[in-house]
Write a protein that holds these residues in place. Sequence first.
Motif, PDB file in Angstrom:
ATOM      1  N   SER A  82      -3.548 -24.698   5.029  1.00 38.49           N
ATOM      2  CA  SER A  82      -2.043 -24.907   5.707  1.00 38.49           C
ATOM      3  C   SER A  82      -2.376 -23.417   5.043  1.00 38.49           C
ATOM      4  N   ILE A  83      -1.034 -22.522   5.792  1.00 41.41           N
ATOM      5  CA  ILE A  83      -1.081 -20.990   4.801  1.00 41.41           C
ATOM      6  C   ILE A  83       0.326 -21.332   4.495  1.00 41.41           C
ATOM      7  N   ASP A  84       0.836 -20.283   3.478  1.00 37.43           N
ATOM      8  CA  ASP A  84       2.509 -20.764   3.094  1.00 37.43           C
ATOM      9  C   ASP A  84       3.251 -19.593   3.963  1.00 37.43           C
ATOM     10  N   GLY A  85       4.119 -20.518   4.484  1.00 40.77           N
ATOM     11  CA  GLY A  85       5.130 -19.896   5.880  1.00 40.77           C
ATOM     12  C   GLY A  85       5.043 -19.565   6.793  1.00 40.77           C
ATOM     13  N   VAL A  86       3.907 -20.247   7.194  1.00 36.02           N
ATOM     14  CA  VAL A  86       3.226 -19.969   8.783  1.00 36.02           C
ATOM     15  C   VAL A  86       3.552 -21.316   8.573  1.00 36.02           C
ATOM     16  N   HIS A  87       3.731 -21.341  10.719  1.00 35.24           N
ATOM     17  CA  HIS A  87       3.016 -22.527  11.117  1.00 35.24           C
ATOM     18  C   HIS A  87       1.881 -22.456  11.936  1.00 35.24           C
ATOM     19  N   PRO A  88       0.972 -24.258  11.493  1.00 36.78           N
ATOM     20  CA  PRO A  88      -0.268 -24.137  12.122  1.00 36.78           C
ATOM     21  C   PRO A  88      -0.355 -24.621  13.193  1.00 36.78           C
ATOM     22  N   HIS A  89       0.581 -24.055  14.716  1.00 37.20           N
ATOM     23  CA  HIS A  89       0.307 -24.118  16.063  1.00 37.20           C
ATOM     24  C   HIS A  89       0.657 -22.828  15.574  1.00 37.20           C
ATOM     25  N   ASP A  90       1.084 -21.441  15.784  1.00 37.99           N
ATOM     26  CA  ASP A  90       0.929 -20.420  15.722  1.00 37.99           C
ATOM     27  C   ASP A  90      -0.663 -19.320  15.590  1.00 37.99           C
ATOM     28  N   VAL A  91      -0.966 -20.224  14.190  1.00 38.62           N
ATOM     29  CA  VAL A  91      -2.083 -19.782  13.772  1.00 38.62           C
ATOM     30  C   VAL A  91      -3.227 -20.214  14.876  1.00 38.62           C
ATOM     31  N   ALA A  92      -3.221 -21.492  15.216  1.00 37.33           N
ATOM     32  CA  ALA A  92      -4.231 -21.829  16.141  1.00 37.33           C
ATOM     33  C   ALA A  92      -3.840 -21.049  17.745  1.00 37.33           C
ATOM     34  N   ALA A 126     -10.888 -22.762  19.488  1.00 35.61           N
ATOM     35  CA  ALA A 126     -10.413 -23.756  19.382  1.00 35.61           C
ATOM     36  C   ALA A 126     -10.825 -24.778  18.111  1.00 35.61           C
ATOM     37  N   VAL A 127      -9.515 -24.391  17.944  1.00 34.68           N
ATOM     38  CA  VAL A 127      -8.800 -25.522  16.418  1.00 34.68           C
ATOM     39  C   VAL A 127      -7.693 -26.439  16.821  1.00 34.68           C
ATOM     40  N   ARG A 128      -7.578 -27.719  16.031  1.00 32.29           N
ATOM     41  CA  ARG A 128      -6.382 -28.131  16.149  1.00 32.29           C
ATOM     42  C   ARG A 128      -5.261 -28.036  15.348  1.00 32.29           C
ATOM     43  N   ALA A 129      -3.838 -27.620  15.902  1.00 30.86           N
ATOM     44  CA  ALA A 129      -2.997 -27.859  14.856  1.00 30.86           C
ATOM     45  C   ALA A 129      -1.696 -29.065  14.982  1.00 30.86           C
ATOM     46  N   GLY A 130      -1.412 -29.392  13.936  1.00 26.74           N
ATOM     47  CA  GLY A 130      -0.383 -30.649  14.264  1.00 26.74           C
ATOM     48  C   GLY A 130      -0.309 -31.541  12.632  1.00 26.74           C
ATOM     49  N   HIS A 131      -0.075 -33.026  13.015  1.00 29.94           N
ATOM     50  CA  HIS A 131      -0.138 -33.921  12.386  1.00 29.94           C
ATOM     51  C   HIS A 131      -1.277 -34.975  11.903  1.00 29.94           C
ATOM     52  N   ALA A 169      -3.683 -27.221  10.102  1.00 29.03           N
ATOM     53  CA  ALA A 169      -4.016 -25.986  11.330  1.00 29.03           C
ATOM     54  C   ALA A 169      -6.073 -27.333  10.779  1.00 29.03           C
ATOM     55  N   ARG A 170      -6.801 -27.346  11.724  1.00 28.16           N
ATOM     56  CA  ARG A 170      -8.209 -28.073  11.350  1.00 28.16           C
ATOM     57  C   ARG A 170      -9.312 -27.373  11.899  1.00 28.16           C
ATOM     58  N   ALA A 171     -10.281 -26.627  11.605  1.00 27.22           N
ATOM     59  CA  ALA A 171     -11.607 -26.769  12.146  1.00 27.22           C
ATOM     60  C   ALA A 171     -12.383 -28.162  11.735  1.00 27.22           C
ATOM     61  N   SER A 172     -13.346 -27.958  12.677  1.00 26.35           N
ATOM     62  CA  SER A 172     -14.103 -29.031  12.466  1.00 26.35           C
ATOM     63  C   SER A 172     -15.340 -28.777  13.354  1.00 26.35           C
ATOM     64  N   PHE A 173     -16.671 -29.549  12.938  1.00 27.10           N
ATOM     65  CA  PHE A 173     -17.697 -28.795  13.186  1.00 27.10           C
ATOM     66  C   PHE A 173     -18.323 -29.737  13.560  1.00 27.10           C
ATOM     67  N   GLY A 174     -19.367 -29.298  14.926  1.00 26.98           N
ATOM     68  CA  GLY A 174     -20.567 -30.108  15.275  1.00 26.98           C
ATOM     69  C   GLY A 174     -21.828 -29.448  15.336  1.00 26.98           C
ATOM     70  N   LEU A 175     -22.822 -30.697  15.682  1.00 28.29           N
ATOM     71  CA  LEU A 175     -23.582 -30.080  15.367  1.00 28.29           C
ATOM     72  C   LEU A 175     -24.748 -28.682  16.734  1.00 28.29           C
ATOM     73  N   TYR A 176     -23.638 -28.716  17.458  1.00 27.67           N
ATOM     74  CA  TYR A 176     -23.957 -26.950  18.444  1.00 27.67           C
ATOM     75  C   TYR A 176     -23.337 -26.147  17.935  1.00 27.67           C
ATOM     76  N   ASN A 177     -22.430 -26.285  16.682  1.00 24.82           N
ATOM     77  CA  ASN A 177     -21.703 -25.082  16.319  1.00 24.82           C
ATOM     78  C   ASN A 177     -22.569 -24.157  15.199  1.00 24.82           C
ATOM     79  N   THR A 178     -22.727 -22.857  14.934  1.00 20.56           N
ATOM     80  CA  THR A 178     -23.383 -22.220  14.569  1.00 20.56           C
ATOM     81  C   THR A 178     -23.136 -20.860  13.426  1.00 20.56           C
TER      82      THR A 178
END
Length: 407
Positions: A339-349, A358-363, A379-388
């Motif tokens: 999270s970033i203080d004062g910023v809604h995660p949806h706006d970040v996403a 593509a990241v997810r934001a929400g509960h 906000a959530r960034a989640s990684f998979g094996l094809y990411n670099t």
Amino acid sequence: MSRPLDIQAIRGEFPILSRQVNGKPLIYFDNAASAQKPNAVLDAMSDQGRTAYANVHRGIHTLANETTEAYEAAREKIRGFINAGSTNEIVFTKGGTEAINLVAYGLAGEIEPGDEIVLSVMEHHSNIVAWHFLRERHGAVLKWVDVDETGALDMAALEAALTPKTKLVAITHMSNVLGTVTDAREIVRLAHAAGAEVLFDGCQAGVHLDVDVQAIECDYYVLTAHKIYGPTGIGALYGKAAALARLRPFQGGGEMIEVVEKDRVTYNEAPHKFEAGTPPILQAIGFGAALDWLGQFDKADVLAHEQALYERAYEAVRGVNGLTVHGTAPGKGPVLSFSIDGVHPHDVAQILDRYGVAVRAGHHCAQPLMTHLGVSATARASFGLYNTLDEVDGFIEALHKARGMLI
Ligand SMILES: Cc1ncc(COP(=O)(O)O)c(C=O)c1O
């Protein structure tokens, strides 16, 4: 001999990864919500549909037999993937949610008012709401175990929550928000000593960890294919043979019965007693193909790569003013919630999406955890094996731009 982890070659097998989003190359960091599918999975389903499709378990004609063989072969692949003792312990479901609901429904007849179900505050709603049904309808008491400031499960609190009334401990094997990996073997040891069964929600762990249900000794383990590079609409429930034999069937219909008469019905053995009606046949075959595809690689290599992606991202954001990373427990999985203080995660996403990220934001379907963390969303960034690593750098650059626009 495992296939080397050549990420560029691997990316070439995922057609979607070469597309652009908003004029920028796609950086797909929403793997914890659903992973992309390689050609091997897409082809396995379409090839089966084009060459050898019929309903399973019903016919004596060639196509029915070939389809049944492929469907049952997929069950064997799932058995092997989690080292279950028998394919009779693997039930196909339509996903993780259905697998958990199947257990809740199956156990309902055994629940007396005051019986206890122990959960953690970091559960996904799938592993909460099914148990609320038992609270509402059968008087079960839900007991909640907290996580500490790093997001690690409070094992002392778990032990203290166990009583002679505890019927079940239902806990995630890896949190979809914090990435926390729970000590599955120790949870089972404590719960079994108290006479309780244990269900693990392995929807996130399945793709990252080497799961061995016999070593863990859990009673139930839940998998979902769409997070393991497989299709949607298919998952699996592992249940110890004795546990599945006890559970009431979840849905009634064709194939789950032994005898149906006007005034009585008897049921097939597990796993078929839980697979009423025509199952998602092609999806099950796609699930098997996904496990074959992933099984080419050494699991330790895959995890090391995913951890390197996470570490690069974590190191880049940890010092950023006003930015909080949620979940820093040792040995956690490759999920960066922040999270970033004062910023809604949806706006970040939304701004990241403009840069193709593509990241997810929400509960994240984890409202009790949000309450515990004192936030409404992350906000959530989640990684998979094809990411670099380059993609991680691209994400960080876009994140700095987003931050600059929003604060
Ligand atoms: C930890 C966890 N449990 C359960 C689920 C639900 O799984 P499914 O989408 O297969 O119903 C998810 C998916 O978001 C999850 O992340």
